[in-house]
Design a protein around this motif. Structure first.
Motif, PDB file in Angstrom:
ATOM      1  N   LEU A   1       3.587   8.297   3.452  1.00 59.23           N
ATOM      2  CA  LEU A   1       3.865   6.889   3.137  1.00 59.23           C
ATOM      3  C   LEU A   1       2.581   6.098   2.962  1.00 59.23           C
ATOM      4  O   LEU A   1       2.451   5.276   2.037  1.00 59.23           O
ATOM      5  CB  LEU A   1       4.699   6.256   4.248  1.00 59.23           C
ATOM      6  N   GLU A   2       1.643   6.353   3.848  1.00 52.92           N
ATOM      7  CA  GLU A   2       0.369   5.640   3.780  1.00 52.92           C
ATOM      8  C   GLU A   2      -0.353   5.947   2.470  1.00 52.92           C
ATOM      9  O   GLU A   2      -0.918   5.056   1.828  1.00 52.92           O
ATOM     10  CB  GLU A   2      -0.503   6.038   4.971  1.00 52.92           C
ATOM     11  N   PHE A   3      -0.339   7.235   2.068  1.00 55.25           N
ATOM     12  CA  PHE A   3      -0.991   7.605   0.809  1.00 55.25           C
ATOM     13  C   PHE A   3      -0.318   6.928  -0.382  1.00 55.25           C
ATOM     14  O   PHE A   3      -0.996   6.408  -1.290  1.00 55.25           O
ATOM     15  CB  PHE A   3      -0.950   9.126   0.629  1.00 55.25           C
ATOM     16  N   VAL A   4       1.011   6.919  -0.408  1.00 53.66           N
ATOM     17  CA  VAL A   4       1.745   6.298  -1.511  1.00 53.66           C
ATOM     18  C   VAL A   4       1.442   4.802  -1.593  1.00 53.66           C
ATOM     19  O   VAL A   4       1.253   4.243  -2.694  1.00 53.66           O
ATOM     20  CB  VAL A   4       3.256   6.545  -1.368  1.00 53.66           C
ATOM     21  N   GLU A   5       1.340   4.130  -0.443  1.00 53.05           N
ATOM     22  CA  GLU A   5       1.020   2.704  -0.435  1.00 53.05           C
ATOM     23  C   GLU A   5      -0.398   2.463  -0.950  1.00 53.05           C
ATOM     24  O   GLU A   5      -0.648   1.525  -1.712  1.00 53.05           O
ATOM     25  CB  GLU A   5       1.176   2.145   0.988  1.00 53.05           C
ATOM     26  N   GLU A   6      -1.334   3.313  -0.533  1.00 48.09           N
ATOM     27  CA  GLU A   6      -2.715   3.162  -1.008  1.00 48.09           C
ATOM     28  C   GLU A   6      -2.806   3.410  -2.503  1.00 48.09           C
ATOM     29  O   GLU A   6      -3.587   2.773  -3.209  1.00 48.09           O
ATOM     30  CB  GLU A   6      -3.629   4.141  -0.266  1.00 48.09           C
ATOM     31  N   ALA A   7      -2.016   4.383  -3.015  1.00 48.21           N
ATOM     32  CA  ALA A   7      -2.045   4.699  -4.447  1.00 48.21           C
ATOM     33  C   ALA A   7      -1.587   3.503  -5.279  1.00 48.21           C
ATOM     34  O   ALA A   7      -2.070   3.292  -6.398  1.00 48.21           O
ATOM     35  CB  ALA A   7      -1.159   5.917  -4.739  1.00 48.21           C
ATOM     36  N   LYS A   8      -0.674   2.702  -4.756  1.00 49.01           N
ATOM     37  CA  LYS A   8      -0.193   1.527  -5.502  1.00 49.01           C
ATOM     38  C   LYS A   8      -1.244   0.440  -5.600  1.00 49.01           C
ATOM     39  O   LYS A   8      -1.209  -0.399  -6.504  1.00 49.01           O
ATOM     40  CB  LYS A   8       1.065   0.973  -4.821  1.00 49.01           C
ATOM     41  N   LYS A   9      -2.205   0.430  -4.657  1.00 48.78           N
ATOM     42  CA  LYS A   9      -3.221  -0.624  -4.634  1.00 48.78           C
ATOM     43  C   LYS A   9      -4.420  -0.303  -5.518  1.00 48.78           C
ATOM     44  O   LYS A   9      -5.195  -1.195  -5.848  1.00 48.78           O
ATOM     45  CB  LYS A   9      -3.717  -0.834  -3.205  1.00 48.78           C
ATOM     46  N   ASN A  10      -4.571   0.961  -5.865  1.00 42.98           N
ATOM     47  CA  ASN A  10      -5.777   1.381  -6.592  1.00 42.98           C
ATOM     48  C   ASN A  10      -5.426   1.875  -7.985  1.00 42.98           C
ATOM     49  O   ASN A  10      -4.345   2.412  -8.231  1.00 42.98           O
ATOM     50  CB  ASN A  10      -6.494   2.498  -5.833  1.00 42.98           C
ATOM     51  N   THR A  11      -6.356   1.656  -8.905  1.00 39.02           N
ATOM     52  CA  THR A  11      -6.229   2.206 -10.255  1.00 39.02           C
ATOM     53  C   THR A  11      -6.799   3.611 -10.226  1.00 39.02           C
ATOM     54  O   THR A  11      -8.004   3.816 -10.148  1.00 39.02           O
ATOM     55  CB  THR A  11      -6.995   1.347 -11.292  1.00 39.02           C
TER      56      THR A  11
END
Length: 356
Positions: free
Chosen positions: A250-260
C-alpha cells in the motif's frame, strides 16, 4: 635319287663322294656319317665289299660320335635347364619375398592410416561429446534456473528428482489477493505496451516486497496479484508477515501516485487477506505452475473483492491471528456470494501501533 636309278651309278658315286668331301671340309659329322653310309651302299651294290665295309665302319664311327655329342649336349642342356630352374626358383623366391615385404609394408601403412583415421574419429567424437555435454549441462542449468524461478525451491527440487510433485496440505497459511481499481477503464485508454509496462512496474516491486518478507508468489491473473505465507514451508507468524507485506505494498502504491515515474497509469489498489488450511501442489505436465486450492483461497479472493481502494480487508480468522499486532477496524458482517454474512476488518495503517 641316282641310287634308285641303277643304270646311273657313276653319278651316285660322284655326288656321294662330293657330299663326303664337303661334309669333311666343314666338319658336319651328321652329313659325313650319311655320306659314308651312301658310299658303303654304293660299293656294296658295285660288288666291292671291302670298300663297302670301310665306308660302313666310318659311318658307324661318325654316327656314334654324333650320338655321343648329342647325349653330352642333351645332358648339358638338362644340367643347364636344371641350373636355370634352380636360379629361376631362387629369383622367384626373392621376388616373392620382395612382394611379401611390399605387401607387409603396404599393410602396415594401411593399418597406420586406419589407426590414424580411428584416432581422429575418436578425437572428434570425444570433442563432440564434450561440447554436447557442455550444451546439455548449460541447458540443464538454465532449465533448473527457470524452474526455480517458476516454482518454490523445495518443489523444484522434488520435481527435478522424481519428475512429479506430491500435493501437500498446509493447516496454517495466509493468502493475499490484490486488484487494481479501474483497471478496465485504463486498459481501454492506454496502448498495450503502456499498460503492460505499468502493470510490470507494480508487480516487479510486489515481487521484491514479498521476497523480503519470506512469502511465496503464487501467480498473477490479469491485474490481480496472488501470494501466500506458510507455503511451501510452514511459517509461524504467517498472518503477521503477510500484513507487513500488504502495508508495504500500500505504501509503495501511494508513493507511486505522488511521483512521475514514466509509467502510463497510476492505480488505486484493493487488498484482501484470509488465513486457514489449504492444499498446494504443481499442476500441468508441460508448463508447470505451483498453485493453491481450498476454501481459504476462495475466501481470500472474497476479502479482496469486498475491500476498498487503499484498504487491506481481512477475515475473522486472520484478525484473530494479528489483533495484538495491528490496529484493525471492524466492518461488521458483509454479504459474500455463496458464503452469506461474513465478518470483516480493515487493517489501519497506524505505524505507532504496529509491533516491530
Amino acid at each position: 635319287m641316282y641310287i634308285q636309278k641303277k643304270e646311273i651309278q657313276k653319278k651316285a658315286f660322284q655326288y656321294a663322294t662330293k657330299s663326303l668331301e664337303l661334309s669333311t671340309k666343314y666338319g658336319f659329322k651328321n652329313y659325313i656319317a650319311d655320306a659314308n653310309r651312301k658310299l658303303s651302299e654304293l660299293n656294296e651294290q658295285a660288288g666291292d665289299t671291302a670298300k663297302a665295309f670301310l665306308y660302313y665302319k666310318d659311318y658307324i664311327s661318325y654316327r656314334d660320335s654324333v650320338r655321343n655329342l648329342e647325349s653330352v649336349s642333351e645332358m648339358a642342356n638338362l644340367r643347364t635347364n636344371f641350373e636355370i630352374s634352380q636360379k629361376q626358383t631362387e629369383v622367384d623366391l626373392l621376388n616373392q619375398q620382395k612382394r611379401n615385404q611390399q605387401i607387409l609394408v603396404i599393410g602396415v601403412l594401411v593399418a597406420l592410416f586406419l589407426l590414424m583415421l580411428l584416432a581422429f574419429g575418436l578425437y572428434r567424437r570425444n570433442n563432440f561429446i564434450r561440447r554436447t555435454n557442455l550444451i546439455i549441462e548449460k541447458e540443464k542449468n538454465r532449465s533448473e534456473h527457470l524452474l526455480r524461478n517458476i516454482l518454490p525451491e523445495e518443489t523444484a527440487q522434488e520435481l527435478m528428482k522424481t519428475g512429479k510433485v506430491q500435493a501437500k496440505r498446509f493447516d496454517e497459511v495466509s493468502v493475499l489477493f490484490t486488484d487494481f481499481e479501474g483497471f478496465t477503464q485504463y486498459s481501454e485508454s492506454l496502448s498495450p505496451e503502456e499498460l503492460v509496462k505499468s502493470v510490470d512496474f507494480y508487480f516487479s516491486e510486489f515481487d521484491k516486497i514479498i521476497e523480503k518478507h519470506g512469502l511465496e508468489k503464487i501467480k498473477t491473473i490479469g491485474d490481480s496479484y496472488m501470494c501466500a505465507a506458510g507455503v511451501p514451508f510452514p511459517m509461524k507468524d504467517h498472518a503477521i508477515n503477510m500484513i507487513y507485506a500488504a502495508l508495504e505494498i500500500l505504501e509503495f502504491v501511494e508513493e507511486a501516485k505522488k511521483n512521475t515515474l514514466g509509467i502510463g497509469a497510476h492505480f488505486e489498489i484493493r487488498i484482501g487477506i484470509n488465513s486457514g488450511p489449504l492444499i498446494a501442489g504443481v499442476v500441468g505436465s508441460k508448463k508447470f505452475a505451483y498453485d493453491i486450492w481450498g476454501d481459504s483461497v476462495n475466501m481470500a479472493s472474497r476479502m479482496e473483492s469486498c475491500s476498498e481502494g487503499g484498504k487491506i480487508n481481512i477475515s475473522e480468522h486472520t484478525f484473530q491471528l494479528v489483533k495484538g499486532h495491528f490496529s484493525c477496524k471492524e466492518r461488521g458482517e458483509i454479504e459474500v456470494k455463496n458464503k452469506g454474512l461474513v465478518p470483516m476488518y480493515f487493517v489501519e495503517n497506524n505505524k505507532d501501533f504496529v509491533s516491530n
